[in-house]
Every structure is written in structure tokens, then in C-alpha cells.
Design a protein around this motif. Structure first.
Motif, short mmCIF file in Angstrom:
data_model
loop_
_atom_site.label_atom_id
_atom_site.label_comp_id
_atom_site.label_asym_id
_atom_site.label_seq_id
_atom_site.Cartn_x
_atom_site.Cartn_y
_atom_site.Cartn_z
N GLY A 148 0.79 -1.23 0.00
CA GLY A 148 0.00 0.00 0.00
C GLY A 148 0.82 1.27 0.00
N GLN A 149 2.13 1.17 -0.15
CA GLN A 149 2.97 2.35 -0.02
C GLN A 149 2.82 3.36 -1.16
OE1 GLN A 149 7.09 1.91 0.91
NE2 GLN A 149 6.72 0.05 2.07
N PHE A 150 2.85 2.90 -2.38
CA PHE A 150 2.95 3.84 -3.50
C PHE A 150 1.74 4.76 -3.67
CE2 PHE A 150 2.88 5.27 -7.90
CZ PHE A 150 4.12 5.90 -7.95
N PRO A 151 0.51 4.28 -3.57
CA PRO A 151 -0.61 5.19 -3.80
C PRO A 151 -0.58 6.44 -2.93
CG PRO A 151 -1.39 2.94 -3.76
CD PRO A 151 0.06 2.90 -3.35
N PHE A 152 -0.08 6.34 -1.71
CA PHE A 152 0.01 7.51 -0.85
C PHE A 152 1.40 8.13 -0.88
CE2 PHE A 152 0.65 9.66 3.24
CZ PHE A 152 -0.41 10.53 3.22
N GLY A 153 2.44 7.30 -0.72
CA GLY A 153 3.80 7.80 -0.60
C GLY A 153 4.45 8.15 -1.92
N GLY A 154 3.86 7.74 -3.04
CA GLY A 154 4.42 8.06 -4.34
C GLY A 154 4.31 9.54 -4.68
N TYR A 155 3.41 10.24 -4.01
CA TYR A 155 3.30 11.69 -4.19
C TYR A 155 4.11 12.34 -3.07
CZ TYR A 155 1.21 16.34 -4.52
OH TYR A 155 1.02 17.70 -4.64
N MET A 156 5.25 12.86 -3.39
CA MET A 156 6.25 13.28 -2.41
C MET A 156 5.73 14.18 -1.30
SD MET A 156 9.21 12.31 -1.64
CE MET A 156 9.24 11.25 -3.06
N PRO A 157 4.88 15.19 -1.57
CA PRO A 157 4.43 16.03 -0.45
C PRO A 157 3.60 15.27 0.60
CG PRO A 157 4.16 17.21 -2.50
CD PRO A 157 4.54 15.78 -2.86
N ASN A 158 2.98 14.16 0.23
CA ASN A 158 2.22 13.39 1.21
C ASN A 158 3.10 12.81 2.30
OD1 ASN A 158 -0.31 13.73 0.16
ND2 ASN A 158 -0.34 11.78 -0.92
N ALA A 176 10.47 5.47 -7.58
CA ALA A 176 10.78 4.20 -8.26
C ALA A 176 10.92 3.07 -7.26
CB ALA A 176 12.05 4.34 -9.10
N VAL A 177 11.59 3.33 -6.15
CA VAL A 177 11.74 2.30 -5.11
C VAL A 177 10.39 1.94 -4.52
CG1 VAL A 177 12.69 1.83 -2.81
CG2 VAL A 177 14.13 2.86 -4.58
N GLN A 178 9.59 2.95 -4.18
CA GLN A 178 8.27 2.68 -3.61
C GLN A 178 7.37 1.94 -4.60
OE1 GLN A 178 6.78 6.41 -2.09
NE2 GLN A 178 7.61 5.95 -0.07
N ASP A 179 7.46 2.29 -5.86
CA ASP A 179 6.68 1.58 -6.88
C ASP A 179 7.10 0.12 -6.96
OD1 ASP A 179 4.76 1.40 -9.06
OD2 ASP A 179 6.52 1.29 -10.38
N THR A 180 8.40 -0.11 -6.94
CA THR A 180 8.91 -1.49 -6.98
C THR A 180 8.44 -2.28 -5.77
OG1 THR A 180 10.85 -0.79 -8.22
CG2 THR A 180 11.00 -2.90 -7.09
N LEU A 181 8.52 -1.68 -4.59
CA LEU A 181 8.08 -2.36 -3.37
C LEU A 181 6.58 -2.63 -3.36
CD1 LEU A 181 10.17 -0.47 -0.67
CD2 LEU A 181 10.53 -2.80 -1.52
N THR A 232 4.69 -3.24 -6.00
CA THR A 232 4.25 -4.02 -7.16
C THR A 232 4.33 -5.51 -6.88
OG1 THR A 232 5.04 -2.27 -8.61
CG2 THR A 232 4.68 -4.42 -9.61
N HIS A 233 3.28 -6.21 -7.22
CA HIS A 233 3.28 -7.66 -7.07
C HIS A 233 4.10 -8.28 -8.20
CE1 HIS A 233 0.19 -8.02 -3.91
NE2 HIS A 233 -0.26 -6.88 -4.43
#
Length: 181
Positions: free
Chosen positions: A104-114, A157-162, A164-165
Motif C-alpha cells: 500500500g505504499q505507493f498510492p500515498f507515498g508516491g506523491y512526495m508532499p504526502n 521508483a523504489v516505492q513503486d517497486t516495493l 508491485t506484485h
């Protein structure tokens, strides 16, 4: 249930992400582990007399967690119940809890200001020369402290990789046809 401590530890870690599903997963893993341990450790002293098992637990506590080796919270490994609790905790953390936290990291943490994972400057304190600018326009201070575009892209990119299934991912309880033999 004999090994309540690990269940409570697991629930505290996962309560925010998946409270009701986490209990079901914990129970299923615990039931499977208990039957497995009962099958391979059917004699009363079989856990304490298994030298490899005791060496494994000793290595985890004394080498893998050297700085925490003398903490009083380490469970003993003397009984089948102890072993079942330890294994249930490890399996739950490495499977269900890891997935609940990780995917669940990327949907929230992928936007840096969040959730910025690094900041280029600290928030000014009252005695700093930039404190007045901060008070007048805190948004500018925050935005100018965010990572550079290159830094943010790497973090994303790291958060997206983590998050991704894997296409060849195997799930708990899934039977792979290649492993049927």
C-alpha cells in the motif's frame, strides 16, 4: 492459546492496515504451524533435545540480534507451544504483515508532499534567521525543503517497486502445479 504475546505483537503492528483480515490470517497460520509442529515434535522433550533447532534459536537471539540478546522479552524455546508461537509470529510478519505494509505504499507515498522520505532542510527554529520567513509562508518553506526532482523520482521508483506484485508471486495456501510432486 499459550503464546498470546506474539499474537498481540502481530495485531498491534497490523491493526492500522487490516484488523479483521489479520486475525483470520493469524489464526490460519497458527493452526497450520501447530499441526506441523505436532507432527514433527510429538515427543514431550523433542523441542529441547533438537540441537539444530536450539542452535537456530540461539543464533537468532545472540548473533542476529546481538544488541538485543539480553532483553527479557525473548520467548523461551522449550515446548511445542513455544515453537508454534515463534514460528507463527515469524510467518505472519514475513507474509501477511509484510504484504499489508508493503503493497500500500505507493498510492500515498508516491506523491512526495504526502510523505517525504527525506527533506533537504530542517524547519527553522525561533533563533534561526529564516524563522520569520517560515512564519510568514510555511508552505514555501515546506515545498523548498522537499527532495529534488531526481531524488523524488528515485524514491518513487523504489516505492513503486516495493508496491508491485511479482508476476510469479505465490500466495499462502496456493498450490503451485510444479510443486505437486
Amino acid at each position: 492459546m499459550h503464546y498470546n504475546g506474539s499474537k498481540l505483537f502481530f495485531l498491534r503492528l497490523t491493526a492500522h492496515y487490516w484488523p479483521s483480515d489479520g486475525l483470520l490470517i493469524w489464526s490460519a497460520i497458527q493452526e497450520w504451524v501447530e499441526s506441523y509442529v505436532e507432527h514433527f515434535y510429538s515427543e514431550p522433550n523433542s523441542v529441547t533435545s533438537d540441537l539444530e533447532l536450539q542452535a537456530w534459536w540461539n543464533e537468532i537471539k545472540n548473533k542476529g540480534h546481538y544488541d538485543k540478546r539480553n532483553e527479557p522479552w525473548w520467548p523461551k524455546l522449550n515446548t511445542k507451544e513455544d515453537l508454534s508461537g515463534i514460528l507463527s509470529t515469524m510467518i505472519c510478519i514475513a507474509s501477511g504483515q509484510h504484504a499489508a505494509i508493503n503493497f500500500g505504499q505507493f498510492p500515498f507515498g508516491g506523491y512526495m508532499p504526502n510523505r517525504p522520505t527525506l527533506m533537504r532542510r530542517l524547519i527553522p527554529q525561533e533563533n534561526d534567521p529564516d524563522y520569520e520567513k517560515f512564519i510568514m509562508n510555511p508552505q514555501h518553506t515546506f515545498l523548498s525543503s522537499l527532495p529534488t526532482q531526481l531524488q523524488a523520482t528515485k524514491i518513487m521508483a523504489v516505492q513503486d517497486t516495493l508496491s508491485t506484485h511479482s508476476p510469479d508471486e505465490e500466495y499462502l495456501g496456493q498450490v503451485n502445479p510444479l510443486h505437486n510432486h
